[in-house]
Design a protein around this motif. Structure first.
Motif, short mmCIF file in Angstrom:
data_model
loop_
_atom_site.label_atom_id
_atom_site.label_comp_id
_atom_site.label_asym_id
_atom_site.label_seq_id
_atom_site.Cartn_x
_atom_site.Cartn_y
_atom_site.Cartn_z
N SER A 121 22.29 -1.03 -19.19
CA SER A 121 21.14 -1.40 -19.98
C SER A 121 20.93 -0.48 -21.19
O SER A 121 20.49 -0.93 -22.24
N ALA A 122 21.24 0.81 -21.07
CA ALA A 122 20.97 1.75 -22.15
C ALA A 122 21.82 1.48 -23.38
O ALA A 122 21.31 1.24 -24.47
N ALA A 123 23.15 1.50 -23.23
CA ALA A 123 24.02 1.31 -24.38
C ALA A 123 23.93 -0.12 -24.89
O ALA A 123 23.95 -0.36 -26.10
N LEU A 124 23.84 -1.09 -24.01
CA LEU A 124 23.71 -2.47 -24.43
C LEU A 124 22.43 -2.66 -25.23
O LEU A 124 22.41 -3.33 -26.25
N GLY A 125 21.36 -2.02 -24.79
CA GLY A 125 20.10 -2.09 -25.53
C GLY A 125 20.19 -1.43 -26.88
O GLY A 125 19.64 -1.92 -27.87
N ALA A 126 20.91 -0.29 -26.95
CA ALA A 126 21.06 0.41 -28.23
C ALA A 126 21.83 -0.44 -29.22
O ALA A 126 21.52 -0.46 -30.42
N VAL A 127 22.84 -1.16 -28.74
CA VAL A 127 23.64 -2.01 -29.62
C VAL A 127 22.86 -3.26 -30.02
O VAL A 127 22.83 -3.63 -31.19
N SER A 128 22.23 -3.92 -29.06
CA SER A 128 21.64 -5.22 -29.35
C SER A 128 20.19 -5.17 -29.80
O SER A 128 19.71 -6.11 -30.43
N HIS A 129 19.48 -4.07 -29.51
CA HIS A 129 18.08 -3.99 -29.90
C HIS A 129 17.79 -2.86 -30.87
O HIS A 129 16.65 -2.71 -31.32
N GLY A 130 18.79 -2.04 -31.20
CA GLY A 130 18.55 -0.92 -32.09
C GLY A 130 18.23 -1.37 -33.51
O GLY A 130 18.68 -2.43 -33.96
N ARG A 131 17.46 -0.57 -34.22
CA ARG A 131 17.07 -0.87 -35.59
C ARG A 131 18.04 -0.32 -36.62
O ARG A 131 17.99 -0.71 -37.79
#
Length: 308
Positions: A121-131
């Motif tokens: 969830s962490a890296a996937l979130g950074a890639v897909s939800h990061g600004r």
């Protein structure tokens, strides 16, 4: 393309490679580098007891965050390097770190371990939800890997960079990704190789009144012309960047992975999800991120259709 470069460091070989890549990028950008470690908040007396006597800034076998900074400062003397430890869950910690940053750099374990990274969830979130743009760097990545070898298959100081490769979705070109790729190529004095992939429509049964579909050569010419139309203003903005534009047929991911053999960086655009949507990576990005051996930059951008 300014702002602080942030590198996530946890002491693993992949994160150390990412920190070195981030330092080189900060040097190219004349930007500061912040080394970040996200530490999950301790919950319960058992967790506190288990960590008693252990430096929270240290991962077993990886050394402390400050030790990593000292090593990097010794190598990259012109880069201002700071450290920060944040008590937070990995996903919100990494996403928050990207707020206001010019670039977020994270380590990945390569072909085998990357699957676990991306589906976490962490890296996937950074890639897909990061600004901000996120660069994933595999373990073992070295400075010499970014440069072309000489006649004796060794890299000499000042050797030219390998290509920067941009995967372009021509129907919905990501301006922010194009800008990032041109800027990256400019800072490296590297060739920018732009790859646009397309496919012929599936065959269909023609009725008597239906016209024959235009031949493949005609479609190819149209796609190549459309690609040049998109790239024209950017060529004018970056006149010193040598651009090789390729309009190819077939799998976009396949062509991008073939191109990495002579690439220093792959650049992909990523449509940011709408509010409330879960983490998602498109099929092309998913394939490239799982199999690429060179650093991959994923550049978030708004979806014009969603905004409308």
């Amino acid at each position: 393309m300014t702002g602080t470069v942030v590198a996530g460091v946890d002491g693993s070989p992949a994160s150390i490679a990412a920190a070195h890549w981030a330092a080189r990028e900060a040097e190219r950008r004349a930007a500061d580098l912040r080394l970040l470690r996200v530490v999950p908040p301790e919950t319960g007396r058992g967790a506190v007891a288990a960590s008693a006597g252990q430096d929270r800034r240290t991962r077993p076998g990886g050394g402390s965050l400050e030790e990593a900074a000292v090593r990097l400062r010794h190598t990259y003397r012109d880069v201002v390097i700071t450290t920060e430890e944040v008590a937070a869950n990995p996903l919100p910690g990494l996403v928050a770190a990207g707020e206001g940053a010019g670039l977020l750099v994270l380590g990945s374990g390569g072909k085998n371990a990357m699957s676990g990274l991306l589906r976490g969830s962490a890296a996937l979130g950074a890639v897909s939800h990061g600004r901000c743009p996120v660069v994933l760097v595999r373990a073992g990545q070295r400075s010499s890997d970014e440069h072309r070898p000489g006649s004796h298959h060794c890299v000499t100081p000042g050797a030219p960079y390998r290509d920067v490769v941009l995967g372009l979705d021509l129907p919905r070109p990501a301006e922010r990704a194009i800008a990032f790729a041109f800027d990256a190529a400019s800072r490296r004095c590297a060739t920018l190789r732009v790859i646009h992939s397309w496919n012929m429509p599936p065959p269909r049964t023609l009725g008597e009144a239906e016209a024959e579909p235009r031949p493949r050569t005609g479609r190819a010419a149209e796609e190549a012309e459309a690609l040049e139309t998109v790239l024209g203003p950017w060529r004018a903005k970056f006149p010193k960047v040598a651009v090789v534009a390729e309009s190819v047929v077939g799998s976009a991911a396949g062509h991008l992975l073939d191109a990495e053999a002579d690439a220093s960086l792959l650049v992909l655009g990523h449509r940011a999800p709408t509010r409330g949507a879960g983490p998602h990576i498109g099929s092309v990005s998913d394939s490239v991120l799982h199999h690429a051996m060179v650093p991959v930059a994923v550049i978030p951008h708004a979806d014009p259709e969603a905004a409308g």
